[in-house]
Design an enzyme around this catalytic site. Structure first.
Site, PDB file in Angstrom:
ATOM      1  N   CYS A  84      -7.275  -1.362   1.485  1.00 26.05           N
ATOM      2  CA  CYS A  84      -6.285  -1.762   2.374  1.00 26.05           C
ATOM      3  C   CYS A  84      -6.658  -1.795   3.924  1.00 26.05           C
ATOM      4  O   CYS A  84      -7.332  -0.686   4.568  1.00 26.05           O
ATOM      5  CB  CYS A  84      -5.135  -0.703   2.590  1.00 26.05           C
ATOM      6  SG  CYS A  84      -3.695  -1.005   3.845  1.00 26.05           S
ATOM      7  N   CYS A 120      -8.229  -5.523  -9.579  1.00 22.31           N
ATOM      8  CA  CYS A 120      -8.042  -4.562 -10.466  1.00 22.31           C
ATOM      9  C   CYS A 120      -7.432  -3.375  -9.606  1.00 22.31           C
ATOM     10  O   CYS A 120      -8.537  -2.487  -9.061  1.00 22.31           O
ATOM     11  CB  CYS A 120      -9.280  -4.380 -11.218  1.00 22.31           C
ATOM     12  SG  CYS A 120      -8.986  -3.135 -12.702  1.00 22.31           S
ATOM     13  N   CYS A 127       0.814  -1.284   0.024  1.00 16.17           N
ATOM     14  CA  CYS A 127      -0.061  -0.173  -0.026  1.00 16.17           C
ATOM     15  C   CYS A 127       1.055   1.295  -0.001  1.00 16.17           C
ATOM     16  O   CYS A 127       1.778   1.317   0.846  1.00 16.17           O
ATOM     17  CB  CYS A 127      -0.773  -0.009   1.277  1.00 16.17           C
ATOM     18  SG  CYS A 127      -2.047   1.577   1.196  1.00 16.17           S
ATOM     19  N   CYS A 141      -5.078   0.824   6.520  1.00 18.87           N
ATOM     20  CA  CYS A 141      -5.009   2.117   6.640  1.00 18.87           C
ATOM     21  C   CYS A 141      -6.208   2.783   6.216  1.00 18.87           C
ATOM     22  O   CYS A 141      -6.779   3.912   6.120  1.00 18.87           O
ATOM     23  CB  CYS A 141      -4.063   2.843   6.111  1.00 18.87           C
ATOM     24  SG  CYS A 141      -3.853   3.013   4.051  1.00 18.87           S
TER      25      CYS A 141
END
Length: 150
Positions: free
Chosen positions: A107, A130, A58, A110
């Site tokens: 994610c 995607c 991330c 976060c």
């Protein structure tokens, strides 16, 4: 850029920052995608055709999300993966924005918007995660010499 209208997280994110801190820590495009749910234009991201061995993390928090061996060429214009590195690294949420029924990928650490998952990927998972390139940071695998194997 399109914007998603997703539901609230089912699990609270581990990383909490004020909006102004996110704005300082991320580029404008990363902020728009990760924090506002936008989508980068197709075929413009730096990882669309990447083939290097390593992990995709991330861009907002460094959480490992996907590995190189799950990446495949989907022809859609965004990096595509058949599965996350660890299932718990991402959260899937219903997304009914733009009059579409999709599943948003976020994610878990976060709460950043990464992209969407679809059911048209390769076997055995039949999933296509995607993901926006700008939401990712690539960490290459160390060479065997760096690991002390040679």
């Amino acid at each position: 850029m399109r914007r998603t209208r997703a539901t609230q997280a089912t699990t609270p994110p581990e990383i909490h920052k004020p909006d102004e801190q996110w704005r300082q820590d991320l580029t404008r495009q990363q902020y728009d995608v990760l924090r506002r749910g936008h989508t980068e234009p197709a075929f413009t991201g730096k990882y669309v055709h990447a083939k290097d061995n390593g992990s995709y993390c991330c861009a907002g928090c460094g959480n490992e999300l996907f590995r190189w061996d799950a990446k495949f060429e989907s022809g859609t214009g965004w990096p595509s993966f058949s599965q996350p590195a660890v299932a718990a690294a991402v959260e899937l949420r219903p997304d009914k924005g733009w009059f579409l029924r999709r599943t948003e990928v976020v994610c878990r650490r976060c709460g950043g918007h990464l992209g969407h998952v679809f059911r048209d990927g390769p076997a055995p998972t039949r999933r296509r995660y995607c993901i926006n390139s700008c939401a990712l940071a690539f960490q290459p695998l160390p060479s065997s010499r760096d690991r002390g194997d040679g």
